[in-house]
Motif scaffolding. Structure first.
Motif, PDB file in Angstrom:
ATOM      1  N   LYS A   2     -10.184  -2.463  48.149  1.00 11.01           N
ATOM      2  CA  LYS A   2      -9.605  -3.694  47.598  1.00 11.01           C
ATOM      3  C   LYS A   2     -10.088  -3.909  46.165  1.00 11.01           C
ATOM      4  N   HIS A   5      -8.369  -1.729  43.725  1.00  2.00           N
ATOM      5  CA  HIS A   5      -6.915  -1.915  43.653  1.00  2.00           C
ATOM      6  C   HIS A   5      -6.582  -3.398  43.662  1.00  2.00           C
ATOM      7  N   LYS A   6      -7.135  -4.093  42.671  1.00  3.25           N
ATOM      8  CA  LYS A   6      -6.996  -5.558  42.644  1.00  3.25           C
ATOM      9  C   LYS A   6      -5.550  -6.002  42.460  1.00  3.25           C
ATOM     10  N   ILE A   7      -4.808  -5.281  41.622  1.00  4.04           N
ATOM     11  CA  ILE A   7      -3.423  -5.712  41.363  1.00  4.04           C
ATOM     12  C   ILE A   7      -2.564  -5.486  42.606  1.00  4.04           C
ATOM     13  N   LEU A   8      -2.727  -4.305  43.203  1.00  3.52           N
ATOM     14  CA  LEU A   8      -1.957  -4.008  44.419  1.00  3.52           C
ATOM     15  C   LEU A   8      -2.324  -4.990  45.528  1.00  3.52           C
ATOM     16  N   HIS A   9      -3.602  -5.269  45.654  1.00 11.73           N
ATOM     17  CA  HIS A   9      -4.057  -6.220  46.664  1.00 11.73           C
ATOM     18  C   HIS A   9      -3.442  -7.598  46.402  1.00 11.73           C
TER      19      HIS A   9
END
Lengths: 17, 253
Positions: A2, A5-9
């Motif tokens: 997480k 991959h902050k943007i995807l999360h």
């Protein structure tokens, strides 16, 4: 994962438009 | 509803899964089928193609990264609407999208590919491979065009593209899944639904096998994309670090 991959999360957390 | 299909999944459930995925696909495609049909013969002029060819390499890379990122955002939305996807743990949601989003973009690309003149929709009009010459990765571009042409030759319906996209995304082949059994159950149902629809639509009994046989190519294309990105980044680190979309970097860098 997480943290790396902050943007995807964030996109997954956003309510479905 | 009580009639049983493969693995004791009821035909009613398979139908519900199929309908949910088809609806999710149609709601999250960048272009409707009608829009694509209207655009199909609107091609970039000779001057426009020349203009793309004369762009600096890093500028065209950036433009492509922006287009890919845009398409990926729609794929994330598609995934979120698939029943069962948001019930997977967050780790697996992220993993499946990280490893599968570009594959789904490539599957979706066959909707926006005209196999009669080998052109693809890019920035509002259709253009051929030569439009991407300045990227400096002819092998990747040519392999992507070959893949699109080969997928188009299967003449998939919108329903089949939807279910195949979901099957590509929800895959137990991805390493480091925390709940592979849960992913597997969902994947199996999607495959049964895909099989059911393909048997109904195609006279060719091998149609599903032909479709599945394209999956290793998808995976190879994504590996090639990563390699080309790494090579590009060595020469243009600033472009990638400063100008590429943050989501693209997060997924591929």
């Amino acid at each position: 994962l997480k943290e790396k991959h902050k943007i995807l999360h964030q996109l997954l957390q956003n309510s479905t438009s | 509803d009580s009639q049983l299909g493969p693995n004791n999944v009821s035909m009613g459930e398979l139908d519900r899964i199929a309908q949910n995925i088809i609806k999710s696909h149609l709601e999250t495609c960048q272009y409707t089928t009608e829009e694509l049909q209207q655009l199909a013969w609107q091609t970039h002029s000779y001057e426009e193609v020349k203009m793309y060819q004369s762009k600096p390499r890093d500028v065209l890379w950036q433009q492509c990264a922006i287009q890919i990122t845009h398409a990926i955002q729609y794929v994330v939305e598609f995934a979120k609407r698939i029943s069962g996807f948001m019930e997977l743990c967050q780790n697996d949601q992220i993993l499946l999208l990280k490893s599968g989003c570009l594959e789904v973009v490539l599957v979706r690309m066959c909707r926006a590919f005209n196999p009669l003149n080998n052109t693809v929709l890019f920035e509002g009009k259709y253009g051929g491979m030569q439009m991407f010459k300045a990227l400096g990765c002819d092998d990747l571009v040519s392999a992507v065009f070959d893949f699109a042409k080969s997928l188009c030759s299967l003449q998939l319906t919108e329903e089949e593209i939807a279910l195949f996209s979901a099957a590509v995304l929800i895959s137990t082949d991805r390493p480091w899944l925390m709940e592979p059994r849960k992913v597997q159950k969902l994947q199996e149902k999607i495959y049964f639904a895909l099989q059911h629809i393909m048997q109904k639509n195609h006279m060719d009994e091998d149609a599903l096998a032909k479709l599945i046989s394209r999956i290793p190519t998808l995976s190879a294309l994504c590996t090639l994309h990563t390699e080309e990105l790494q090579a590009f980044q060595q020469l243009h680190p600033e472009t990638v670090n400063v100008l590429f979309p943050p989501l693209y970097k997060e997924l591929f860098n």
